[in-house]
Design a protein around this motif. Sequence first.
Motif, PDB file in Angstrom:
ATOM      1  N   TYR A 416       0.849  -1.176   0.000  1.00 23.04           N
ATOM      2  CA  TYR A 416       0.000   0.000   0.000  1.00 23.04           C
ATOM      3  C   TYR A 416       0.896   1.242   0.000  1.00 23.04           C
ATOM      4  CZ  TYR A 416      -3.460  -3.450   1.378  1.00 23.04           C
ATOM      5  OH  TYR A 416      -4.268  -4.560   1.421  1.00 23.04           O
ATOM      6  N   PRO A 417       0.874   2.050  -1.088  1.00 27.53           N
ATOM      7  CA  PRO A 417       1.753   3.229  -1.173  1.00 27.53           C
ATOM      8  C   PRO A 417       1.686   4.142   0.033  1.00 27.53           C
ATOM      9  CG  PRO A 417       0.727   2.817  -3.290  1.00 27.53           C
ATOM     10  CD  PRO A 417       0.078   1.866  -2.314  1.00 27.53           C
ATOM     11  N   ARG A 418       0.505   4.257   0.618  1.00 31.92           N
ATOM     12  CA  ARG A 418       0.366   5.201   1.726  1.00 31.92           C
ATOM     13  C   ARG A 418       1.257   4.822   2.912  1.00 31.92           C
ATOM     14  NH1 ARG A 418      -4.947   6.730   5.326  1.00 31.92           N
ATOM     15  NH2 ARG A 418      -4.041   8.538   6.351  1.00 31.92           N
ATOM     16  N   ASP A 419       1.478   3.523   3.129  1.00 31.06           N
ATOM     17  CA  ASP A 419       2.348   3.103   4.229  1.00 31.06           C
ATOM     18  C   ASP A 419       3.757   3.659   4.052  1.00 31.06           C
ATOM     19  OD1 ASP A 419       0.264   1.674   5.327  1.00 31.06           O
ATOM     20  OD2 ASP A 419       0.889  -0.253   4.482  1.00 31.06           O
ATOM     21  N   ILE A 420       4.250   3.633   2.809  1.00 30.10           N
ATOM     22  CA  ILE A 420       5.592   4.147   2.527  1.00 30.10           C
ATOM     23  C   ILE A 420       5.592   5.675   2.597  1.00 30.10           C
ATOM     24  CG2 ILE A 420       7.508   4.119   0.874  1.00 30.10           C
ATOM     25  CD1 ILE A 420       6.218   1.568  -0.333  1.00 30.10           C
ATOM     26  N   GLU A 421       4.515   6.291   2.102  1.00 28.13           N
ATOM     27  CA  GLU A 421       4.417   7.761   2.128  1.00 28.13           C
ATOM     28  C   GLU A 421       4.457   8.300   3.551  1.00 28.13           C
ATOM     29  OE1 GLU A 421       1.782   8.041  -2.005  1.00 28.13           O
ATOM     30  OE2 GLU A 421       0.808   8.218  -0.057  1.00 28.13           O
ATOM     31  N   SER A 460      20.154  14.294  -1.036  1.00 32.65           N
ATOM     32  CA  SER A 460      20.146  13.703  -2.376  1.00 32.65           C
ATOM     33  C   SER A 460      19.078  12.621  -2.450  1.00 32.65           C
ATOM     34  CB  SER A 460      21.506  13.096  -2.703  1.00 32.65           C
ATOM     35  OG  SER A 460      21.748  11.963  -1.880  1.00 32.65           O
ATOM     36  N   ALA A 461      18.747  12.233  -3.667  1.00 36.82           N
ATOM     37  CA  ALA A 461      17.755  11.175  -3.865  1.00 36.82           C
ATOM     38  C   ALA A 461      18.241   9.867  -3.253  1.00 36.82           C
ATOM     39  CB  ALA A 461      17.463  11.006  -5.353  1.00 36.82           C
ATOM     40  N   SER A 462      19.516   9.554  -3.420  1.00 35.91           N
ATOM     41  CA  SER A 462      20.031   8.290  -2.891  1.00 35.91           C
ATOM     42  C   SER A 462      20.021   8.287  -1.363  1.00 35.91           C
ATOM     43  CB  SER A 462      21.439   8.017  -3.415  1.00 35.91           C
ATOM     44  OG  SER A 462      22.317   9.066  -3.066  1.00 35.91           O
ATOM     45  N   GLU A 463      20.374   9.423  -0.742  1.00 38.83           N
ATOM     46  CA  GLU A 463      20.350   9.521   0.719  1.00 38.83           C
ATOM     47  C   GLU A 463      18.934   9.355   1.253  1.00 38.83           C
ATOM     48  OE1 GLU A 463      24.115  12.570   1.505  1.00 38.83           O
ATOM     49  OE2 GLU A 463      22.092  13.367   1.212  1.00 38.83           O
ATOM     50  N   LEU A 464      17.995  10.020   0.584  1.00 41.19           N
ATOM     51  CA  LEU A 464      16.607   9.976   1.030  1.00 41.19           C
ATOM     52  C   LEU A 464      16.027   8.570   0.847  1.00 41.19           C
ATOM     53  CD1 LEU A 464      14.353  11.662   2.203  1.00 41.19           C
ATOM     54  CD2 LEU A 464      13.807  12.483  -0.090  1.00 41.19           C
ATOM     55  N   ARG A 465      16.333   7.963  -0.272  1.00 44.96           N
ATOM     56  CA  ARG A 465      15.851   6.597  -0.526  1.00 44.96           C
ATOM     57  C   ARG A 465      16.378   5.641   0.540  1.00 44.96           C
ATOM     58  NH1 ARG A 465      18.564   2.639  -3.311  1.00 44.96           N
ATOM     59  NH2 ARG A 465      17.295   0.823  -3.917  1.00 44.96           N
ATOM     60  N   SER A 466      17.638   5.761   0.883  1.00 47.04           N
ATOM     61  CA  SER A 466      18.222   4.890   1.911  1.00 47.04           C
ATOM     62  C   SER A 466      17.561   5.124   3.266  1.00 47.04           C
ATOM     63  CB  SER A 466      19.736   5.142   2.017  1.00 47.04           C
ATOM     64  OG  SER A 466      20.380   4.801   0.811  1.00 47.04           O
ATOM     65  N   TRP A 467      17.322   6.400   3.596  1.00 49.78           N
ATOM     66  CA  TRP A 467      16.686   6.744   4.882  1.00 49.78           C
ATOM     67  C   TRP A 467      15.306   6.090   4.988  1.00 49.78           C
ATOM     68  CZ3 TRP A 467      12.372   9.022   6.915  1.00 49.78           C
ATOM     69  CH2 TRP A 467      12.461   9.522   8.222  1.00 49.78           C
ATOM     70  N   ILE A 468      14.533   6.173   3.899  1.00 51.85           N
ATOM     71  CA  ILE A 468      13.185   5.592   3.900  1.00 51.85           C
ATOM     72  C   ILE A 468      13.269   4.071   3.976  1.00 51.85           C
ATOM     73  CG2 ILE A 468      11.090   5.277   2.503  1.00 51.85           C
ATOM     74  CD1 ILE A 468      11.730   8.128   1.328  1.00 51.85           C
ATOM     75  N   ASN A 469      14.156   3.469   3.179  1.00 52.54           N
ATOM     76  CA  ASN A 469      14.238   2.008   3.134  1.00 52.54           C
ATOM     77  C   ASN A 469      14.706   1.403   4.458  1.00 52.54           C
ATOM     78  OD1 ASN A 469      13.285   1.925   0.552  1.00 52.54           O
ATOM     79  ND2 ASN A 469      15.272   1.601  -0.422  1.00 52.54           N
ATOM     80  N   GLU A 470      15.412   2.179   5.257  1.00 49.17           N
ATOM     81  CA  GLU A 470      15.829   1.703   6.586  1.00 49.17           C
ATOM     82  C   GLU A 470      14.668   1.700   7.584  1.00 49.17           C
ATOM     83  OE1 GLU A 470      18.950   4.312   7.715  1.00 49.17           O
ATOM     84  OE2 GLU A 470      20.379   3.525   6.231  1.00 49.17           O
ATOM     85  N   ARG A 471      13.589   2.423   7.265  1.00 55.23           N
ATOM     86  CA  ARG A 471      12.523   2.632   8.241  1.00 55.23           C
ATOM     87  C   ARG A 471      11.180   2.005   7.870  1.00 55.23           C
ATOM     88  NH1 ARG A 471      16.304   6.317   8.561  1.00 55.23           N
ATOM     89  NH2 ARG A 471      16.784   7.292  10.575  1.00 55.23           N
ATOM     90  N   VAL A 472      11.031   1.502   6.662  1.00 57.35           N
ATOM     91  CA  VAL A 472       9.765   0.855   6.305  1.00 57.35           C
ATOM     92  C   VAL A 472       9.606  -0.425   7.116  1.00 57.35           C
ATOM     93  CG1 VAL A 472       9.586   1.862   4.007  1.00 57.35           C
ATOM     94  CG2 VAL A 472      10.864  -0.278   4.317  1.00 57.35           C
ATOM     95  N   ASP A 473       8.368  -0.896   7.202  1.00 60.88           N
ATOM     96  CA  ASP A 473       8.059  -2.037   8.063  1.00 60.88           C
ATOM     97  C   ASP A 473       8.535  -3.375   7.497  1.00 60.88           C
ATOM     98  OD1 ASP A 473       6.832  -0.387   9.920  1.00 60.88           O
ATOM     99  OD2 ASP A 473       4.863  -0.570   8.966  1.00 60.88           O
TER     100      ASP A 473
END
Length: 515
Positions: A416-421, A460-473
Amino acid sequence: MLQLATLIKHHSTFRPAQVAVVVEQERLSWREFEARVDRCACLLSSLGVRKGDRVATVLSNCRELLEVYWAVPSIGAVLVPLSPLLMASGLASLLRDAGAVCLITDRSMAPVVDQIRGELPGLTAEHVLMIDGPTGDYADYAAAPFGNASEGGFESVPVGQDELFNVMYTSGTTGLPKGIMHTHFVRSMYCTLFASAWRMSPESVVLHTGAIVFNGAFVTMMPCFYLGARYVLQRQFDPEEAIEIIARERVTHTMMVPAQIIAVLNSPNFSAERLSSLQMILSLGAPLYQEQKDLLNRLLPDRFYELYGLTEGFWTILDKTQSLRKAGSVGSPPCFFEMRIVRDDGSDAPPGEVGEIVGRGPSLMTGYYGRPDLTAQAIRNGWLFTGDLGYTDDEGYLYLVDRKKDMIDSGGVKIYPRDIEEVAARHPAVREVAVFGVAHEKWGETPVAAVLLRDGAATSASELRSWINERVDARYQRLHALQIMDDFPRNAAGKTLKRAMRDAYQAGNGASPGS
C-alpha cells in the motif's frame, strides 16, 4: 417543494444588508448578490435556456461563477462546471457528453472554443457567453451585470427535489471523467448535514481557496449559503495571501486539500496568531500525512477536521473532538449513513481486516450521466462500492489504507503506497511525497517515490531513498527508486496525479535505484 435557488432570495429578504460574498476588494450584500443572480437568470432565460437544459461553465474562481451557480438552478436548468485547465479535445468531449446548450466562459478561452465549435452543433454562437465582454463572433454580453438583462423581479422556476441540480465530472485521476448526477435533494443534504458537522452559523466566515469547479468546494459552499454566512473566495490559491485573508476577514471555517495545508504550514508568514479566528480547518481530497496532522494539532489545536468522501455520495467525518484520540482515522459515517468493509468474496470483514469501503446514505448520486453500465458497477443494491481500501476499529472508525487501483502487487505481496508515504513524510527535508508502482521484470511491480523538498533542504535522492528504506516495516516496501521533483502534476482539484508520474517514469525507461 425543495428548491435551493430560493436560499438567495430568502437571505436577501431577511438580512439584505449583511455581507454575502467577498472576492478580493469586492464585497456584496445579500441584496446586491441576489440582484446579480437575477440578472444572470434573466439573461439565460432570454436566450431560451429552459428547465432541464445543461449550462456548462469553464471559468476560474470569480464572482460571476458564483452568480451562475445560483442563477442556473433558479431557472430549473442543470449546472455543468468544467475546469479551465481542460485541453480542447477534453472540453469538447465533456460538452458533448453533457449535451450542454449554453457555455459560459471568458475571453481567454475564445481560441479554444473557436477550435471546437465545429464539433458542437448543438451549441450555437449566441449561446457561448464571454463574461468579460465581446469577443469575435460571440454575443456581446458584458461582464457586469451580465449584459442588458432586466433588473430584478425574477421568479424561480419550480423544481422538484428529485430533479437534477448539477452534473459534476470526476476530476480524472484515473481513467476518463464520468458525469456524476446530483439532485436538489442531494445538494440540500450538503447544506444541512455539513452545516451541522462543521458547527457553522449565520455569523460564520467561510474561506475557499481552491477551484470551485471541484466538488469538494460544495462541502463548505452549500452550508454557507444555506445559513446565510459570509463566503470569501480566493481567486487562486496562494498560501501567504490565504493567511492574510484569514487574518483580515476573521475567517472561521476553511477547507483545503493536503497540498494546500502543507503550503500554509510552510509559509513564511504563518503564525498561530494570524489564524486564531479559525474554528475549522478541514482536510479533504486525499489523505493528509500523520506527521502534518500532528503538527497542525500542535500549532492550532481543536480545529482539525478530516473528510473522506466521494463525489458519488458517501462520506466519513473525523470530528475535531476525535482528531487526537483517533489519530490516523478518517472518522465515522454521519447520521443517516451506513458503512461496510467488504471482502473480495462479497462478505463483510470484521474490525481490523482490510477490505473495500462500501457505503450508502442520503447524498448518494442518482448515477453517472448517460452511463447506466458504470452506474450498475458502482451502485449495487443501493450500496456504493468506492474502490477504496480500508478497515474499521472496534468503535466503527474508518482507517483508509489506499485506492484499490494504487495498490502495488509485488511478487504476489500487496504493497500500500500510503504506508511508505507516511514513513517518507517523517523526514525533515520532505514537503510532499507520492509513491506509485512501476513495472518490474522479476516482481511484476515495484514501488517508486517522487518527492518535493522543503525550501532550503539539502539531501540527495540516494540519501533519502536509503533513509526511507531503513525505516519501512517490511523488505518488500523498500523503494526501487526515488525522484526529487520541482512539483507534482495535479488536476484542477489539487490532487496529485500518480498515474501521470508513473507513465512519465516508465516512458523514460525508469531510472537506476537511488537516482
